[in-house]
Scaffold this motif. Sequence first.
Motif, short mmCIF file in Angstrom:
data_model
loop_
_atom_site.label_atom_id
_atom_site.label_comp_id
_atom_site.label_asym_id
_atom_site.label_seq_id
_atom_site.Cartn_x
_atom_site.Cartn_y
_atom_site.Cartn_z
N ARG A 1 28.55 13.72 17.07
CA ARG A 1 28.81 14.20 15.72
C ARG A 1 30.29 14.03 15.37
O ARG A 1 31.15 14.04 16.24
CB ARG A 1 28.40 15.68 15.59
N LEU A 2 30.52 13.87 14.09
CA LEU A 2 31.87 13.63 13.59
C LEU A 2 32.20 14.64 12.51
O LEU A 2 31.36 14.99 11.68
CB LEU A 2 31.96 12.20 13.02
N VAL A 3 33.44 15.15 12.51
CA VAL A 3 33.91 16.06 11.47
C VAL A 3 34.91 15.31 10.61
O VAL A 3 36.02 15.00 11.05
CB VAL A 3 34.56 17.32 12.08
N ALA A 4 34.50 15.00 9.38
CA ALA A 4 35.34 14.25 8.45
C ALA A 4 34.67 14.30 7.08
O ALA A 4 33.63 14.93 6.92
CB ALA A 4 35.52 12.81 8.92
N ASP A 5 35.28 13.65 6.11
CA ASP A 5 34.66 13.56 4.79
C ASP A 5 33.60 12.47 4.84
O ASP A 5 33.92 11.29 4.99
CB ASP A 5 35.73 13.24 3.73
N TYR A 6 32.32 12.87 4.69
CA TYR A 6 31.23 11.91 4.87
C TYR A 6 31.30 10.76 3.86
O TYR A 6 31.20 9.59 4.24
CB TYR A 6 29.89 12.63 4.74
N HIS A 7 31.48 11.10 2.59
CA HIS A 7 31.47 10.08 1.53
C HIS A 7 32.56 9.04 1.75
O HIS A 7 32.30 7.83 1.73
CB HIS A 7 31.65 10.76 0.17
N TRP A 8 33.80 9.50 1.98
CA TRP A 8 34.92 8.57 2.10
C TRP A 8 34.90 7.82 3.43
O TRP A 8 35.28 6.65 3.50
CB TRP A 8 36.25 9.31 1.93
N THR A 9 34.44 8.49 4.50
CA THR A 9 34.35 7.81 5.79
C THR A 9 33.30 6.71 5.74
O THR A 9 33.48 5.63 6.31
CB THR A 9 34.02 8.82 6.91
N LYS A 10 32.20 6.97 5.02
CA LYS A 10 31.18 5.92 4.84
C LYS A 10 31.76 4.75 4.05
O LYS A 10 31.49 3.58 4.36
CB LYS A 10 29.96 6.51 4.12
N GLU A 11 32.58 5.06 3.05
CA GLU A 11 33.24 4.01 2.26
C GLU A 11 34.10 3.13 3.15
O GLU A 11 34.10 1.89 3.04
CB GLU A 11 34.10 4.67 1.18
N ALA A 12 34.85 3.76 4.06
CA ALA A 12 35.70 3.00 4.98
C ALA A 12 34.85 2.12 5.90
O ALA A 12 35.16 0.94 6.12
CB ALA A 12 36.57 3.96 5.80
N LEU A 13 33.78 2.70 6.44
CA LEU A 13 32.93 1.95 7.37
C LEU A 13 32.23 0.79 6.65
O LEU A 13 32.08 -0.30 7.24
CB LEU A 13 31.90 2.89 7.99
N ILE A 14 31.82 0.98 5.40
CA ILE A 14 31.19 -0.10 4.64
C ILE A 14 32.15 -1.27 4.48
O ILE A 14 31.77 -2.44 4.65
CB ILE A 14 30.73 0.41 3.25
N ASN A 15 33.40 -0.98 4.17
CA ASN A 15 34.39 -2.05 4.01
C ASN A 15 34.62 -2.80 5.33
O ASN A 15 34.81 -4.02 5.33
CB ASN A 15 35.71 -1.47 3.51
N ILE A 16 34.63 -2.07 6.44
CA ILE A 16 34.80 -2.71 7.75
C ILE A 16 33.59 -3.57 8.08
O ILE A 16 33.72 -4.71 8.56
CB ILE A 16 35.04 -1.64 8.84
N LEU A 17 32.38 -3.04 7.83
CA LEU A 17 31.16 -3.80 8.09
C LEU A 17 31.09 -5.04 7.19
O LEU A 17 30.67 -6.11 7.65
CB LEU A 17 29.94 -2.91 7.85
N LYS A 18 31.49 -4.89 5.94
CA LYS A 18 31.49 -6.03 5.01
C LYS A 18 32.40 -7.15 5.54
O LYS A 18 32.03 -8.33 5.52
CB LYS A 18 31.98 -5.57 3.63
N ASN A 19 33.57 -6.77 6.03
CA ASN A 19 34.49 -7.76 6.60
C ASN A 19 33.88 -8.41 7.84
O ASN A 19 34.00 -9.63 8.04
CB ASN A 19 35.80 -7.06 6.96
N ALA A 20 33.22 -7.60 8.68
CA ALA A 20 32.62 -8.13 9.91
C ALA A 20 31.49 -9.11 9.60
O ALA A 20 31.38 -10.17 10.24
CB ALA A 20 32.11 -6.98 10.77
#
Length: 333
Positions: A220-239
């Motif tokens: 489990r992770l403690v962070a802002d879900y919406h913004w952390t998902k936004e960051a991960l989407i951008n990383i996945l898009k680049n990958a």
Amino acid sequence: MLRNREIRLLLVSQLIICLVAISGVLLFPSASLIIMISLSVLLIVVHLSFTHWKYKRLQRLSAYLQQINAGDYTLDVRDNEEGELSILKNNIYKVTTRLADYSAGLKGDKEKLTEAISDVSHQLKTPITSMMVMADLLERDNLDVAKRQQFTKAIQEQLERLDWLVSSLLKLSKMDAGTIAFKRDRFDMNTLVEDALKPMLISIDLKGLTINQIGNDQSRLVADYHWTKEALINILKNAVEHSHPGKTLTIHYHENALYQEIEVTDYGSGIPKHDVPYVFKRFYKGENAGDNSVGIGLAMAYQIVTRQGGDLEVRSEEGIGTTFSMKFYKQTI
């Protein structure tokens, strides 16, 4: 007041004059009137001299402040003397150095703003010019249906790209202004990865990529879900964009006593060594960047992760692949 050297000198001078006058009156009683008049004149002269000297120093300070107001922060008015005036000089110098730092910061911000506006205008100009050309072609009566559909689809893609660009710039500007308050959500890392993958599924399918998820479903992770998902989407898009067709895209999530981590590894062209230090810089396009790359996605991901107290790191080897690592430290969350 007595710590001022000039005040002490003034008092000592006046005291000496008074003592001399008193001694003269006692020794020469018949000349007491002349002595008293002389005493008064001397005291007035001493006081006027002191006042003149004081105003001279204040005048120099006033001229110094005028130079500061004109933008000259190089002058040093400090001295090593005691007294209120010296303290005032030192305080003025401190304010001057702060103004100099502030002015330098403003100049740097202005240069960055000018550069950012230039980059944004360039990014907006390219799709707008492309759409204008295609719109002119669509006006032709002899244009066949297939071409018309092709141009219409291309305009739609450019509009979607513009919408994403404007939306991303607004998000970045909000983060720069510090107006975004990150929440403290607690969620499964597996759920985060699954949700971040959904917008990428079509691109993943078109490239024939295989997704390899490795991790504990209980992490489990403690962070802002919406913004952390936004960051991960951008990383996945680049990958996805840099993965070779038919290869595997690995997503590894885990946690330890210090941090929770999500790693995204692609097996593509990799990032040249000279580009690695700049991959998170806004509007930076590396040697292997795609034609549609804007240079915002990774910069936004970096801002989102670091503003939550985490780290976003990159490891890459040319011709082998790239790994992006998102770390969220438990003690800072």
